[in-house]
Design an enzyme around this catalytic site. Structure first.
Site, PDB file in Angstrom:
ATOM      1  N   ARG A  64       0.726  -1.273  -0.176  1.00  0.00           N
ATOM      2  CA  ARG A  64       0.004  -0.009  -0.196  1.00  0.00           C
ATOM      3  C   ARG A  64       0.945   1.188   0.029  1.00  0.00           C
ATOM      4  O   ARG A  64       0.592   2.259  -0.592  1.00  0.00           O
ATOM      5  CB  ARG A  64      -0.973  -0.168   1.291  1.00  0.00           C
ATOM      6  CG  ARG A  64      -1.950   1.256   1.329  1.00  0.00           C
ATOM      7  CD  ARG A  64      -2.816   1.047   2.551  1.00  0.00           C
ATOM      8  NE  ARG A  64      -3.820   2.011   2.565  1.00  0.00           N
ATOM      9  CZ  ARG A  64      -3.843   3.008   3.388  1.00  0.00           C
ATOM     10  NH1 ARG A  64      -2.885   2.909   4.151  1.00  0.00           N
ATOM     11  NH2 ARG A  64      -4.900   3.784   3.669  1.00  0.00           N
ATOM     12  N   HIS A  68       0.539   4.395  -2.651  1.00  0.00           N
ATOM     13  CA  HIS A  68       0.424   5.626  -2.293  1.00  0.00           C
ATOM     14  C   HIS A  68       1.431   6.425  -2.769  1.00  0.00           C
ATOM     15  O   HIS A  68       1.333   7.863  -2.810  1.00  0.00           O
ATOM     16  CB  HIS A  68       0.108   5.849  -0.644  1.00  0.00           C
ATOM     17  CG  HIS A  68      -1.342   5.244  -0.195  1.00  0.00           C
ATOM     18  ND1 HIS A  68      -1.886   5.871   0.906  1.00  0.00           N
ATOM     19  CD2 HIS A  68      -2.206   4.350  -0.842  1.00  0.00           C
ATOM     20  CE1 HIS A  68      -3.227   5.294   0.783  1.00  0.00           C
ATOM     21  NE2 HIS A  68      -3.359   4.421  -0.212  1.00  0.00           N
ATOM     22  N   ASP A  69       2.851   6.010  -2.625  1.00  0.00           N
ATOM     23  CA  ASP A  69       3.833   6.787  -3.251  1.00  0.00           C
ATOM     24  C   ASP A  69       3.653   7.253  -4.613  1.00  0.00           C
ATOM     25  O   ASP A  69       3.627   8.291  -5.163  1.00  0.00           O
ATOM     26  CB  ASP A  69       5.119   6.312  -3.101  1.00  0.00           C
ATOM     27  CG  ASP A  69       6.380   7.097  -3.452  1.00  0.00           C
ATOM     28  OD1 ASP A  69       6.337   8.152  -3.309  1.00  0.00           O
ATOM     29  OD2 ASP A  69       7.210   6.454  -4.177  1.00  0.00           O
ATOM     30  N   VAL A  72       0.937   9.473  -6.234  1.00  0.00           N
ATOM     31  CA  VAL A  72       0.856  11.113  -5.714  1.00  0.00           C
ATOM     32  C   VAL A  72       2.035  11.702  -6.524  1.00  0.00           C
ATOM     33  O   VAL A  72       3.267  11.632  -5.833  1.00  0.00           O
ATOM     34  CB  VAL A  72       0.963  11.345  -4.178  1.00  0.00           C
ATOM     35  CG1 VAL A  72       0.951  13.010  -3.825  1.00  0.00           C
ATOM     36  CG2 VAL A  72      -0.435  10.770  -3.669  1.00  0.00           C
ATOM     37  N   GLY A  74       3.768  10.815  -8.941  1.00  0.00           N
ATOM     38  CA  GLY A  74       4.869   9.763  -9.547  1.00  0.00           C
ATOM     39  C   GLY A  74       5.601   8.926  -8.484  1.00  0.00           C
ATOM     40  O   GLY A  74       5.395   9.595  -6.982  1.00  0.00           O
ATOM     41  N   SER A  78       8.188  10.424  -1.964  1.00  0.00           N
ATOM     42  CA  SER A  78       7.545  11.488  -1.419  1.00  0.00           C
ATOM     43  C   SER A  78       6.640  11.083  -0.245  1.00  0.00           C
ATOM     44  O   SER A  78       6.845  11.704   0.759  1.00  0.00           O
ATOM     45  CB  SER A  78       6.710  12.404  -2.171  1.00  0.00           C
ATOM     46  OG  SER A  78       5.830  11.967  -2.951  1.00  0.00           O
ATOM     47  N   ASN A  96      -3.692   8.622   4.737  1.00  0.00           N
ATOM     48  CA  ASN A  96      -2.443   7.965   5.248  1.00  0.00           C
ATOM     49  C   ASN A  96      -2.292   8.153   6.924  1.00  0.00           C
ATOM     50  O   ASN A  96      -1.815   7.250   7.444  1.00  0.00           O
ATOM     51  CB  ASN A  96      -1.207   8.584   4.819  1.00  0.00           C
ATOM     52  CG  ASN A  96      -0.884   8.338   3.293  1.00  0.00           C
ATOM     53  OD1 ASN A  96      -1.240   7.242   2.741  1.00  0.00           O
ATOM     54  ND2 ASN A  96      -0.237   9.280   2.520  1.00  0.00           N
ATOM     55  N   HIS A 195      -6.074  -6.248  -2.491  1.00  0.00           N
ATOM     56  CA  HIS A 195      -6.874  -6.416  -1.419  1.00  0.00           C
ATOM     57  C   HIS A 195      -6.941  -8.013  -0.822  1.00  0.00           C
ATOM     58  O   HIS A 195      -7.853  -8.037  -0.017  1.00  0.00           O
ATOM     59  CB  HIS A 195      -8.181  -5.813  -1.520  1.00  0.00           C
ATOM     60  CG  HIS A 195      -8.012  -4.124  -1.380  1.00  0.00           C
ATOM     61  ND1 HIS A 195      -9.031  -3.403  -1.889  1.00  0.00           N
ATOM     62  CD2 HIS A 195      -6.977  -3.394  -1.199  1.00  0.00           C
ATOM     63  CE1 HIS A 195      -8.665  -1.881  -1.564  1.00  0.00           C
ATOM     64  NE2 HIS A 195      -7.384  -2.047  -1.486  1.00  0.00           N
ATOM     65  N   ASP A 247      -9.807  -9.771   3.009  1.00  0.00           N
ATOM     66  CA  ASP A 247     -10.104 -10.967   2.319  1.00  0.00           C
ATOM     67  C   ASP A 247     -10.362 -11.956   3.363  1.00  0.00           C
ATOM     68  O   ASP A 247      -9.211 -12.348   3.869  1.00  0.00           O
ATOM     69  CB  ASP A 247      -8.934 -11.400   1.277  1.00  0.00           C
ATOM     70  CG  ASP A 247      -9.375 -12.790   0.578  1.00  0.00           C
ATOM     71  OD1 ASP A 247     -10.351 -13.248   1.207  1.00  0.00           O
ATOM     72  OD2 ASP A 247      -8.514 -13.123   0.045  1.00  0.00           O
ATOM     73  N   SER A 250      -8.624 -15.761   2.725  1.00  0.00           N
ATOM     74  CA  SER A 250      -7.062 -16.049   3.020  1.00  0.00           C
ATOM     75  C   SER A 250      -6.544 -14.779   3.218  1.00  0.00           C
ATOM     76  O   SER A 250      -5.831 -14.121   2.374  1.00  0.00           O
ATOM     77  CB  SER A 250      -6.640 -16.363   1.354  1.00  0.00           C
ATOM     78  OG  SER A 250      -6.863 -15.435   0.604  1.00  0.00           O
ATOM     79  N   ASP A 255      -3.464 -14.210  -3.355  1.00  0.00           N
ATOM     80  CA  ASP A 255      -4.325 -15.321  -4.138  1.00  0.00           C
ATOM     81  C   ASP A 255      -5.369 -14.540  -4.886  1.00  0.00           C
ATOM     82  O   ASP A 255      -5.339 -13.405  -4.780  1.00  0.00           O
ATOM     83  CB  ASP A 255      -4.578 -16.403  -3.536  1.00  0.00           C
ATOM     84  CG  ASP A 255      -5.649 -16.141  -2.383  1.00  0.00           C
ATOM     85  OD1 ASP A 255      -6.162 -15.223  -2.443  1.00  0.00           O
ATOM     86  OD2 ASP A 255      -5.871 -17.318  -1.390  1.00  0.00           O
TER      87      ASP A 255
END
Length: 327
Positions: A64, A68-69, A72, A74, A78, A96, A195, A247, A250, A255
């Site tokens: 994640r 998220h880097d 924003v 590119g 950051s 964040n 996810h 999920d 699992s 998967d």
């Protein structure tokens, strides 16, 4: 394997190489640090393994953090920057704050690399490699990572609030944000498959449980047995920060169960289940629910695309000595 014969590529690795080979013509290169820092792969892999051993949630957290880097302005590291005198960083942006994790893992890797090969490896390349490693260690696909990104000199809380997709947004707005990054609707479906690991806080889906779209009733698209369990975990007047698996089938394994959940109306986030509301995305979901190898192949390809959004190369940016601050 019977399922593999359905696709032209025999392995995820060679498939992604064939799809994305032209990218090596730029300033990024698979062997960028081969001479300058040959211990890079080992140092990243060891520290990611150690972090995952101590905290199974760190896999989703690092994946994640990379997303998220890159989303924003590119992939420039950051998201790792602390607030400075001349800018407010992204760590405290709404998507964040009190949820982004894994900074300390990147800091540990960076410290080890500064001892092994000072001022050589960028923080953004470390994060990009770490994201790949956690997927592989969680049972997901391997993909080759182009290297040579440089770290940005600034960050923007405002940009993070505006550019990152929200679980509360409709599919068309999420798709538009992907398009702004050079990604497409298929990438929305593919990268949402991340996810399959990780957790979400109650506030990200609670409105589906009690008062969906101000109806005073739960979301009718949510599986009834799942609804009952979630209402017990996240009561209407209870904590908004309690977490539950994205999920449940699992929790820690990468998967295709996420897509099977969507087929059964058991997607946790509203933005996840919304993938079934569009005929084009629903068809992709169905394919991935049936053919895990197809999902792995496409996830690897989409991660390569994501990792090359807005990168800095050459003399732009810098190689930070500490990931949380500019030199």
């Amino acid at each position: 394997m019977a399922s593999r014969s359905m696709f032209p590529c025999l392995t995820v690795f060679f498939c992604v190489i064939s799809i994305l080979a032209p990218l090596t013509a730029g300033q990024l290169d698979y062997s960028y640090y081969e001479r300058a820092c040959p211990s890079l792969p080992r140092i990243v892999r060891w520290n990611v393994w150690a972090a995952l051993r101590d905290d199974s949630r760190i896999a989703a957290s690092l994946l994640r953090l990379h997303f998220h880097d890159c989303f924003v302005n590119g992939c420039d590291g950051s998201v790792l920057l602390d607030d400075m005198n001349d800018f407010k960083g992204e760590k405290n942006a709404a998507p964040n704050r009190n949820s982004a994790r894994g900074y300390e893992v990147i800091d540990i890797i960076k410290a080890d690399l500064e001892r092994a090969c000072p001022s050589t490896v960028s923080c953004v390349d470390i994060l990009t490699l770490a994201a790949r490693e956690v997927v592989v260690m969680s049972g997901g696909p391997f993909w080759p990572v182009l290297l040579g990104r440089r770290d940005g000199l600034t960050a923007s809380e405002k940009a993070a609030n505006e550019q990152l997709p929200s679980p509360f947004e409709p599919l068309d707005k999420i798709a538009a944000k992907f398009t702004d990054k050079g990604l497409d609707l298929k990438d929305v479906v593919v990268l949402s498959g991340a996810h399959t690991i990780g957790f979400a806080q109650c506030f990200t889906f609670k409105r589906r449980l009690f008062n969906y779209q101000d109806s005073g009733k739960p979301d009718p698209n949510l599986d009834s047995s799942m609804l009952s369990n979630l209402q017990s975990t996240c009561p209407e007047d209870g904590s908004n920060t309690k977490i539950t698996p994205l999920d449940i089938q699992s929790v820690n394994r990468f998967d295709n169960a996420y897509y099977r959940n969507l087929m059964n109306n058991s997607g946790l986030l509203e933005s996840d289940q919304a993938l079934m509301s569009n005929s084009q995305t629903a068809d992709i979901v169905k394919s991935y629910s049936l053919y895990p190898y197809l999902f792995y192949r496409d996830f690897a390809a989409s991660m390569v695309k994501l990792g090359n959004v807005g990168v800095l190369t050459g003399q732009t940016g810098q190689i930070r000595k500490v990931c949380g601050s500019v030199n």
